[in-house]
Write a protein that holds these residues in place. Structure first.
Motif, short mmCIF file in Angstrom:
data_model
loop_
_atom_site.label_atom_id
_atom_site.label_comp_id
_atom_site.label_asym_id
_atom_site.label_seq_id
_atom_site.Cartn_x
_atom_site.Cartn_y
_atom_site.Cartn_z
N UNK A 112 3.42 -19.73 -4.31
CA UNK A 112 2.16 -20.29 -3.84
C UNK A 112 1.42 -19.27 -2.97
N UNK A 113 2.21 -18.68 -2.09
CA UNK A 113 1.64 -17.65 -1.22
C UNK A 113 1.00 -16.53 -2.04
N UNK A 114 1.72 -16.12 -3.07
CA UNK A 114 1.21 -15.06 -3.95
C UNK A 114 -0.07 -15.52 -4.65
N UNK A 115 -0.06 -16.76 -5.09
CA UNK A 115 -1.24 -17.30 -5.79
C UNK A 115 -2.46 -17.26 -4.89
N UNK A 116 -2.24 -17.61 -3.63
CA UNK A 116 -3.35 -17.59 -2.67
C UNK A 116 -3.83 -16.16 -2.43
N UNK A 117 -2.87 -15.26 -2.28
CA UNK A 117 -3.24 -13.85 -2.06
C UNK A 117 -4.04 -13.30 -3.24
N UNK A 118 -3.56 -13.59 -4.43
CA UNK A 118 -4.25 -13.08 -5.62
C UNK A 118 -5.64 -13.68 -5.74
N UNK A 119 -5.73 -14.97 -5.41
CA UNK A 119 -7.04 -15.61 -5.44
C UNK A 119 -7.97 -14.96 -4.41
N UNK A 120 -7.40 -14.66 -3.25
CA UNK A 120 -8.20 -14.05 -2.18
C UNK A 120 -8.77 -12.71 -2.63
N UNK A 121 -7.95 -11.95 -3.36
CA UNK A 121 -8.43 -10.65 -3.85
C UNK A 121 -9.68 -10.84 -4.70
N UNK A 122 -9.60 -11.78 -5.62
CA UNK A 122 -10.76 -12.00 -6.51
C UNK A 122 -11.98 -12.47 -5.72
N UNK A 123 -11.74 -13.37 -4.78
CA UNK A 123 -12.86 -13.90 -4.00
C UNK A 123 -13.47 -12.83 -3.09
N UNK A 124 -12.61 -12.07 -2.41
CA UNK A 124 -13.11 -11.01 -1.54
C UNK A 124 -13.91 -9.98 -2.35
N UNK A 125 -13.40 -9.65 -3.53
CA UNK A 125 -14.09 -8.66 -4.35
C UNK A 125 -15.44 -9.19 -4.82
N UNK A 126 -15.47 -10.46 -5.14
CA UNK A 126 -16.67 -11.06 -5.71
C UNK A 126 -17.71 -11.34 -4.64
N UNK A 127 -17.27 -11.92 -3.51
CA UNK A 127 -18.23 -12.40 -2.53
C UNK A 127 -18.24 -11.62 -1.22
N UNK A 128 -17.22 -10.82 -1.03
CA UNK A 128 -17.13 -10.12 0.25
C UNK A 128 -16.35 -10.95 1.25
N UNK A 178 -5.47 -0.13 -12.39
CA UNK A 178 -4.60 -1.28 -12.60
C UNK A 178 -5.16 -2.56 -11.97
N UNK A 179 -5.73 -2.43 -10.79
CA UNK A 179 -6.25 -3.62 -10.10
C UNK A 179 -7.51 -3.24 -9.30
N UNK A 180 -8.61 -3.12 -10.03
CA UNK A 180 -9.85 -2.67 -9.38
C UNK A 180 -10.28 -3.59 -8.24
N UNK A 181 -10.08 -4.90 -8.42
CA UNK A 181 -10.47 -5.83 -7.36
C UNK A 181 -9.75 -5.51 -6.05
N UNK A 182 -8.44 -5.32 -6.16
CA UNK A 182 -7.66 -5.07 -4.95
C UNK A 182 -8.09 -3.78 -4.27
N UNK A 183 -8.27 -2.73 -5.05
CA UNK A 183 -8.67 -1.46 -4.45
C UNK A 183 -10.07 -1.56 -3.85
N UNK A 184 -10.92 -2.30 -4.53
CA UNK A 184 -12.26 -2.50 -3.98
C UNK A 184 -12.19 -3.20 -2.62
N UNK A 185 -11.37 -4.22 -2.54
CA UNK A 185 -11.25 -4.96 -1.29
C UNK A 185 -10.72 -4.05 -0.19
N UNK A 186 -9.69 -3.28 -0.51
CA UNK A 186 -9.09 -2.41 0.50
C UNK A 186 -10.09 -1.36 0.99
#
Lengths: 230, 230, 230, 230
Positions: free
Chosen positions: A37-53, A126-134
DNA sequence: TATGAATGAGGCTTCATTCAT
DNA sequence: TATGAATGAAGCCTCATTCAT
């Protein structure tokens, strides 16, 4: 010229968290399901952060994206900030480990730098969203998270500088450019290129990525290397 | 070795606003006193933004710092955002003009790049708060203002790339590294160094600044220049 | 059937202001030019209030529409409210005077009511903006200005009721409907029709206006008049 | 003359919300407790709007009156406006339904109008605050909410006009007064009477209310009905 | 008279976080 | 674990009004 090397990309696993809390005592024992569940939330956060800031998005957006209830996010994380902290540290610790690993190898300094550039570029592939967020929300967000994680970010610089220093000691690199400065330029170039991809300033495809690895190292090392004519 | 060149630093004067609207037509006719007050608010904003950060500070902090009433800020500016936009554009337009000016000169490409690096570094020396605000809150704030001003920022990249392109055409620079990529790396290196100064990652004194100009150009151009061994 | 009567429409002149302050002592002596400027501002306010609404418009909008400087509005008026108060009272006093004038005539009650309806309808035809402002922003704005001017508005009702009362005394009107109630209904009908025109609920042309005068009186008086069958 | 008829006053219950969205599908699924809280806030808003006026009151006044935290108001409503919209529509939809119901009955037109007048008057008797808010803040606030809900308000007029039209077709009502105009006058008379009560222009007691139902219908229909002498 | 710069109180709204169930 | 209702602090912006010139 240096041929393409495997970048050894490793996915950040849930277990990597233990790097933060120390090897001995995780604060709470989480069941397998809880970890998921924790992972699911983290992964969702990556997408949301990348999309909306990070600042713009709401915690409820993350919950919605993860398909969980509002309050559950606070069951797994202390705050919205902690989610981003976690995402950053998970990945950045791997980066530091990668750099350290390269540093310890018996290879030409240029090859070590290539491996580092390749690792980061492959991470993005591999994970553009994550790198974008970082990059966008932490590394380049100097006024907020960047300031918080300055120490961690500095660690990476220092370790790159160490590689350069060894290159200077072995005569591979000239010594009139300080190792710290060279590290700054090297990492700055990589980050700038990724930023260019993120914001579509320059085209980003498989070919561009492969070429970028070479270009970064060639541009910087070309200048670092002593030349015959000197 | 390239000797220190005058960087031609120009302070953004009140009159420089006319650069946007054309030489004869400011949007509103403001009395001399009004222009001064506007400037006072802008200068106060720079200090407050640098000290507290754009998002963190309140508009009332700016008013207090400027020693004016709250509402006066809104007499001169539409919003808090517009203040930062104004500060950025004022300075960035000068930067672009400077780069264009260098581009048009009959000088070696390396000297042009040196002049640009020197201009930016000297800008920082002259008004560190302003440069900090521009870099931290706009240029590196990719998720907020950086996105808004992407076009303007891109202009600078493009113009630097043009200088590189001419250097390639004249044989000063090798051509297997694209001009756009070189521009990205060059500007990225400068920004990274300034960021290092802003966050005390590396020491910042008169000597360091003078040396940085040379280091940046030397690091990047060293790599760009064709070598005897090729 | 009552034939169309001249409605005796009179434009509110600048001098009519003296009705408010009393005949003896205007607070300030205004020059001819000053009176004109005041009038210009009032007329501009009518257009702005009609177009944007009293609450929504800004004082500067009035100044702009009048072509005068911001502060000048406050030279002639104490507050934004006072402008609307002035516009309302100017016109409403004329209405009251008109009703009083009709009341004093030796005519059938029905003709008096017709004259009043005609006066109001013609007022609207002559200056729709002004009547819209009075109705929308004062008379029907029960929670703000309507409350303030309740006394004045009530005066009109009372005077209409007086006409009805005389009609009842003379046997023209039945007496089982109270005069106050009849006045309420009569004025309510007029206002409702004007509101219908203002908001395009019903068509408003020369013919419609002429017919409305008759319809209002006919509808209400038809009900007020005793019938043969009673 | 017409004897008092039961007006069938129905209080807008929480369930009545379903009238808008259909019987089975509220926009959001709210728990029973949540619906109650929502109702509590709405009822508190009625009292506050009636006491202080919509524009004058603060959202915090509503929260205080309801005994809930500030933010909870925004948990249930998007904005202060939406609260008033909700109150108006809840009630107005019931009014429209009532008129439609009367329209469909096989009764004399005069009795239908009486039932409508009675319904509105009884609504006022039952919840004067609510009716005051609807009339003062919406129906008569032509420049703000009245404009927004013009369509809904017009629906009521149209349906009353339909009743008149049927009365004309059956010969109960004369046809030289248009149905639309008659509807305007009829509703205008009712609203004017309620306004008179709200602002204490005329006395409001049980007797006055019962009499008002008759007076309104008698005044208007008396004029609408063809007379023996015509 | 005339200008428009200067003042500052006031309120809606957002949203991270807490808590009862 | 899981839910989502409840809390309340914080700040931008508007704009009527004042005042110096």
């Amino acid at each position: 010229m240096s041929e393409a090397k495997p970048s050894g990309y490793r996915r950040p696993e849930a277990e990597s968290r233990s790097q933060d809390a120390g090897p001995e005592a995780p604060r709470r024992t989480l069941s397998k399901a809880a970890i998921d569940k924790r992972r699911i939330i983290l992964d969702a956060a990556v997408r949301v952060f990348a999309r909306q800031g990070f600042r713009t998005c709401r915690v409820s957006d993350i919950a919605d994206e993860a398909g969980v209830a509002y309050g559950l996010v606070y069951h797994y994380f202390t705050s919205k900030d902690e989610i981003l902290d976690t995402l950053f540290l998970e990945r950045w610790n791997i980066l530091i480990a990668t750099i350290a690993e390269q540093d310890s190898r018996a290879l030409p300094a240029r090859d070590k730098l290539y491996a580092i550039a390749a690792f980061i570029v492959d991470s993005y592939a591999h994970d553009p969203d994550l790198m974008q967020v970082i990059i966008v929300e932490v590394t380049r967000a100097a006024n907020t998270f960047g300031r918080t994680h300055l120490g961690k970010i500095r660690e990476a610089y220092a370790q790159i500088a160490e590689i350069v220093r060894k290159g200077q000691a072995s005569g591979e690199f000239r010594s009139d450019i300080t190792a710290e400065f060279a590290a700054l330029t090297f990492y700055g170039a990589i980050e700038q290129v990724l930023t260019g991809w993120i914001f579509s300033l320059v085209p980003a495809g498989d070919d561009e990525r492969e070429q970028a690895k070479w270009l970064i190292v060639e541009t910087v090392c070309g200048g670092l290397e002593p030349r015959a004519s000197d």
